[in-house]
Design a protein around this motif. Structure first.
Motif, PDB file in Angstrom:
ATOM      1  N   GLU A  32       0.838  -1.216   0.000  1.00 41.23           N
ATOM      2  CA  GLU A  32       0.000   0.000   0.000  1.00 41.23           C
ATOM      3  C   GLU A  32       0.868   1.259   0.000  1.00 41.23           C
ATOM      4  OE1 GLU A  32      -2.659  -0.011   3.339  1.00 41.23           O
ATOM      5  OE2 GLU A  32      -4.382  -0.498   2.075  1.00 41.23           O
ATOM      6  N   ILE A  33       1.893   1.261   0.886  1.00 39.89           N
ATOM      7  CA  ILE A  33       2.801   2.423   1.015  1.00 39.89           C
ATOM      8  C   ILE A  33       3.525   2.671  -0.304  1.00 39.89           C
ATOM      9  CG2 ILE A  33       4.922   3.228   2.130  1.00 39.89           C
ATOM     10  CD1 ILE A  33       3.939   1.752   4.691  1.00 39.89           C
ATOM     11  N   GLU A  34       4.015   1.584  -0.936  1.00 40.41           N
ATOM     12  CA  GLU A  34       4.761   1.731  -2.187  1.00 40.41           C
ATOM     13  C   GLU A  34       3.852   2.214  -3.321  1.00 40.41           C
ATOM     14  OE1 GLU A  34       7.921   1.774  -2.338  1.00 40.41           O
ATOM     15  OE2 GLU A  34       8.166   1.087  -0.270  1.00 40.41           O
ATOM     16  N   GLU A  35       2.602   1.739  -3.344  1.00 39.41           N
ATOM     17  CA  GLU A  35       1.652   2.210  -4.377  1.00 39.41           C
ATOM     18  C   GLU A  35       1.368   3.702  -4.216  1.00 39.41           C
ATOM     19  OE1 GLU A  35      -1.740  -0.312  -4.069  1.00 39.41           O
ATOM     20  OE2 GLU A  35      -0.814  -1.957  -5.207  1.00 39.41           O
ATOM     21  N   GLU A  36       1.271   4.123  -2.963  1.00 34.84           N
ATOM     22  CA  GLU A  36       1.031   5.549  -2.677  1.00 34.84           C
ATOM     23  C   GLU A  36       2.230   6.394  -3.126  1.00 34.84           C
ATOM     24  OE1 GLU A  36       0.265   8.418   1.195  1.00 34.84           O
ATOM     25  OE2 GLU A  36      -0.219   6.273   1.379  1.00 34.84           O
ATOM     26  N   ILE A  49      11.173   4.443  -7.397  1.00 33.54           N
ATOM     27  CA  ILE A  49      11.814   3.134  -7.243  1.00 33.54           C
ATOM     28  C   ILE A  49      11.492   2.566  -5.866  1.00 33.54           C
ATOM     29  CG2 ILE A  49      14.028   4.021  -6.364  1.00 33.54           C
ATOM     30  CD1 ILE A  49      15.333   1.724  -8.077  1.00 33.54           C
ATOM     31  N   ASN A  50      11.354   1.243  -5.799  1.00 38.19           N
ATOM     32  CA  ASN A  50      11.135   0.534  -4.543  1.00 38.19           C
ATOM     33  C   ASN A  50      12.470  -0.084  -4.105  1.00 38.19           C
ATOM     34  OD1 ASN A  50      10.488  -1.240  -2.490  1.00 38.19           O
ATOM     35  ND2 ASN A  50       8.696  -2.099  -3.529  1.00 38.19           N
ATOM     36  N   LEU A  51      12.998   0.366  -2.958  1.00 38.31           N
ATOM     37  CA  LEU A  51      14.301  -0.110  -2.498  1.00 38.31           C
ATOM     38  C   LEU A  51      14.210  -1.182  -1.415  1.00 38.31           C
ATOM     39  CD1 LEU A  51      16.365   3.235  -2.221  1.00 38.31           C
ATOM     40  CD2 LEU A  51      16.275   1.611  -4.128  1.00 38.31           C
ATOM     41  N   ASN A  52      13.018  -1.662  -1.131  1.00 36.78           N
ATOM     42  CA  ASN A  52      12.868  -2.631  -0.032  1.00 36.78           C
ATOM     43  C   ASN A  52      13.722  -3.874  -0.236  1.00 36.78           C
ATOM     44  OD1 ASN A  52      10.760  -1.702   2.023  1.00 36.78           O
ATOM     45  ND2 ASN A  52       9.805  -1.186   0.067  1.00 36.78           N
ATOM     46  N   SER A  88      14.973   9.932  -2.484  1.00 35.44           N
ATOM     47  CA  SER A  88      14.485  10.544  -1.250  1.00 35.44           C
ATOM     48  C   SER A  88      12.962  10.570  -1.255  1.00 35.44           C
ATOM     49  CB  SER A  88      15.018  11.974  -1.127  1.00 35.44           C
ATOM     50  OG  SER A  88      14.405  12.646  -0.041  1.00 35.44           O
ATOM     51  N   PRO A  89      12.333  10.449  -0.083  1.00 31.40           N
ATOM     52  CA  PRO A  89      10.871  10.612  -0.031  1.00 31.40           C
ATOM     53  C   PRO A  89      10.466  12.088  -0.079  1.00 31.40           C
ATOM     54  CG  PRO A  89      11.716  10.011   2.130  1.00 31.40           C
ATOM     55  CD  PRO A  89      12.880   9.999   1.200  1.00 31.40           C
ATOM     56  N   ARG A  90      11.468  12.991   0.055  1.00 31.70           N
ATOM     57  CA  ARG A  90      11.174  14.439   0.070  1.00 31.70           C
ATOM     58  C   ARG A  90      11.935  15.126  -1.072  1.00 31.70           C
ATOM     59  NH1 ARG A  90      10.382  12.701   5.140  1.00 31.70           N
ATOM     60  NH2 ARG A  90      12.524  12.534   5.873  1.00 31.70           N
ATOM     61  N   VAL A  91      11.569  14.790  -2.285  1.00 33.63           N
ATOM     62  CA  VAL A  91      12.286  15.298  -3.463  1.00 33.63           C
ATOM     63  C   VAL A  91      12.113  16.800  -3.665  1.00 33.63           C
ATOM     64  CG1 VAL A  91      12.303  13.108  -4.693  1.00 33.63           C
ATOM     65  CG2 VAL A  91      10.341  14.645  -4.960  1.00 33.63           C
ATOM     66  N   SER A 117       9.606   5.671  -0.878  1.00 31.53           N
ATOM     67  CA  SER A 117       8.764   5.763   0.312  1.00 31.53           C
ATOM     68  C   SER A 117       9.638   5.865   1.558  1.00 31.53           C
ATOM     69  CB  SER A 117       7.886   4.511   0.414  1.00 31.53           C
ATOM     70  OG  SER A 117       8.714   3.376   0.707  1.00 31.53           O
ATOM     71  N   GLU A 118       9.029   6.240   2.670  1.00 29.43           N
ATOM     72  CA  GLU A 118       9.742   6.278   3.953  1.00 29.43           C
ATOM     73  C   GLU A 118      10.246   4.879   4.326  1.00 29.43           C
ATOM     74  OE1 GLU A 118      10.665   8.640   5.952  1.00 29.43           O
ATOM     75  OE2 GLU A 118       9.597  10.383   5.142  1.00 29.43           O
ATOM     76  N   THR A 119       9.446   3.851   3.987  1.00 30.67           N
ATOM     77  CA  THR A 119       9.851   2.477   4.286  1.00 30.67           C
ATOM     78  C   THR A 119      11.120   2.103   3.525  1.00 30.67           C
ATOM     79  OG1 THR A 119       7.512   1.907   4.539  1.00 30.67           O
ATOM     80  CG2 THR A 119       9.054   0.074   4.324  1.00 30.67           C
ATOM     81  N   SER A 120      11.152   2.467   2.239  1.00 30.46           N
ATOM     82  CA  SER A 120      12.335   2.211   1.420  1.00 30.46           C
ATOM     83  C   SER A 120      13.557   2.937   1.995  1.00 30.46           C
ATOM     84  CB  SER A 120      12.107   2.689  -0.018  1.00 30.46           C
ATOM     85  OG  SER A 120      11.422   1.729  -0.767  1.00 30.46           O
ATOM     86  N   LEU A 121      13.346   4.195   2.393  1.00 30.05           N
ATOM     87  CA  LEU A 121      14.454   4.980   2.957  1.00 30.05           C
ATOM     88  C   LEU A 121      15.008   4.311   4.207  1.00 30.05           C
ATOM     89  CD1 LEU A 121      16.167   7.616   3.077  1.00 30.05           C
ATOM     90  CD2 LEU A 121      14.365   8.560   4.529  1.00 30.05           C
TER      91      LEU A 121
END
Length: 562
Positions: A32-36, A49-52, A88-91, A117-121
């Motif tokens: 959900e977070i990554e889709e957002e 990009i998803n870095l998980n 970054s989540p804050r581009v 996302s913050e999760t990826s960060l």
């Protein structure tokens, strides 16, 4: 295999089933977070990009130090020789754009910014903890013999240097400036940003000379590269910073002390080149007259007392102290120094640096040094009563103490020490000798020629020479005065001067001066009268005598001494 619907409908009691449920719910939440985040990236028009589960190499992660990665919420997840992909989540953070420029300048790479996302960060930042630690020696610029030879062939004059800096890449520009500074024996490199340009100036033999201009559009990259080399924070531009790096040559190395200062048009950078070879100066090579050298050599060989050098900043006081220490340095002698900062590393000598941030002052350091059972102590500078009192006590109790004091001439040292509050009955027996000094440029031997001087200047010279006391034992034929200057050639870059030497005045604290101190009948004028009786040659007299010998010019002597 269980799916999410089965898990939500079921009633699970075992711990394994509960763990599986939590895992599946966690995966669902991350999705959900990554889709957002992906949707936000589309709205902003930036790549996502998803870095998980993305494999980030240590080389990519190291481009941004962990502290800065956390400050900017930014990671580098991929790099090649030319590109660094950062995320970054804050581009939209305004400070991110500036940091990107600094990053590009420091590493010579283009950056591509992705949204995560913050999760990826958080997953990416966690990888710093397992990043293999690399133990490096010291940061620096390596200049190979081939590079140095190439620069020497291409750059014969500062005009050549000015043309060359406009043609090379930023990474090569730093090497070019360092090689040119080493080649021209510069003591400092000044890179100053102005409204429309960036000026490069070298301090050669104490004089600042404009050597090149750099396109201002390259300034951010240059200052970022220098900060990276010297261990400074690239994101700090509004307050001073100090750092250090090393230039590695084929046979030796040069330490470079870096100072960054915010100015109206950007940061000003000054780099001081600290050559370890400068400490190889023989005491005899400093430029003391033979009769003065013999007296001073005797005082430096005494087991106790104080020798003080005086003069303004940049007058060679520290070099004189190092030369004295080099003379005394042997396996039987314990030498400890207290400096701010340590400019040269001396083999066989224990050097300690004061640190105000840790409440380690000259006075506190000196107290500790005396518990180390030294024979010789060097105190970088006497600044306050507490320091001078401890130094005087050390000089009276079997230690030789050498130090510096900021006064205009040797005669001003004793009144200054007394005005600081030192008791006369302690000061009088503690001082061995006081040296006043300045540095003058030496005439280039390759283009030196004899000149005629103006009648007014000749009259001035004759007056100075007639004031040399008879006790000095110097005889001069005033009817045959010869003076010289350099015409300017390739060897001296057209300056007419190459290298520096000292002009000095030295007096010993004899019984007459001791008596004046004890009776508190001491003043600069009284000291000058007593040193005249002693046969002391003043700095300007020493300078004129060196001009007569063709070592320096009259213009240079009067520039620094009057």
């Amino acid at each position: 295999m269980l799916n999410l619907d089965d898990l939500l409908k079921g009633d699970f009691s075992s711990s394994e089933e509960q763990d599986a449920l939590k895992e599946k719910l966690g995966e669902f939440k991350i999705k959900e977070i990554e889709e957002e985040a992906s949707s936000q990236a589309r709205d902003l028009g930036v790549p996502y990009i998803n870095l998980n589960d993305f494999p980030i190499s240590p080389e990519a992660l190291r481009i941004i130090p962990e502290e800065e990665a956390r400050n900017y919420s930014l990671v580098c997840f991929y790099r090649t020789e030319k590109i660094a992909k950062i995320a970054s989540p804050r581009v939209q953070n305004p400070s991110l754009a500036e940091y990107r420029e600094q990053l590009e300048g420091a590493h010579g790479l283009k950056t591509e910014l992705y949204l995560i996302s913050e999760t990826s960060l958080n997953k990416a930042l966690a990888r710093y903890a397992i990043l293999p630690k690399i133990v490096t020696q010291s940061k620096g610029v390596e200049i190979s013999p081939q590079e140095l030879k190439k620069f020497q062939e291409e750059i014969k004059t500062f005009k050549d240097l000015n043309q060359k800096v406009k043609q090379v890449k930023v990474s090569d520009l730093i090497t070019l400036l360092m090689a040119s500074a080493v080649q021209s024996d510069a003591s400092d490199i000044h890179i100053e940003t102005e409204e429309t340009e960036v000026k490069v100036r070298f301090r050669i033999d104490g004089i600042l000379i404009d050597v090149a201009e750099i396109d201002k559009k390259n300034w951010r990259q240059i200052v970022s590269r220098l900060k990276l080399l010297s261990g400074l924070k690239m994101n700090i531009t509004d307050r001073p910073q100090d750092g250090r790096f090393t230039i590695y040559l084929e046979e030796n190395k040069t330490d470079v002390r870096v100072s960054c200062l915010p100015t109206a048009y950007g940061e000003s950078v000054v780099m001081r080149l600290l050559r370890s070879s400068a400490t190889n100066l023989n005491f005899k090579a400093l430029g003391f007259r033979p009769e003065i050298f013999e007296k001073l050599n005797k005082e430096a060989s005494r087991p106790n007392g104080m020798i003080i050098t005086t003069g303004p900043t940049g007058s060679g006081k520290t070099t004189t102290l190092y030369a004295i220490l080099n003379k005394l340095n042997n396996p039987e002698t314990k030498i400890i120094t207290l400096e701010d900062p340590i400019e040269y590393r001396l083999k066989g000598i224990n050097q300690s640096q004061v640190d105000k941030s840790k409440d380690y002052s000259f006075a506190k350091g000196l107290r500790s040094i005396l518990r180390q059972d030294p024979d010789v102590v060097m105190v970088g500078e006497i600044r306050d009563l507490e320091t001078v009192e401890i130094a005087v006590q050390a000089a009276l109790t079997g230690h030789l103490v050498v130090s510096t004091l900021h006064t205009n001439d040797a005669a001003g040292a004793l009144p200054r020490l007394l005005s600081m509050g030192v008791k006369p009955f302690l000061l009088a027996p503690a001082i061995n000798a006081i040296i006043g000094q300045r540095l003058v440029r030496k005439i280039c031997e390759n283009c030196k020629k004899e000149i005629e001087i103006e009648p007014a200047q000749k009259e001035r010279v004759e007056k100075i020479l007639t004031q040399i006391p008879p006790q000095a034992g110097i005889k001069i034929d005033s009817s045959n005065l010869k003076f010289y200057q350099g015409e300017g050639c390739k060897q001296c870059q057209g300056l007419g001067y190459k290298g520096r030497t000292g002009i000095y005045e030295v007096f010993l604290v004899d019984s007459k001066i001791e008596k004046a101190i004890l009776e508190e009948k001491i003043s600069i004028q009284r000291i000058k009268e007593l040193t005249q009786e002693q046969g002391m040659i003043t700095m300007v007299q020493d300078g004129v005598l060196k001009a007569l010998e063709g070592i320096t010019s009259l213009e240079e002597v009067f520039r620094v001494s009057e």
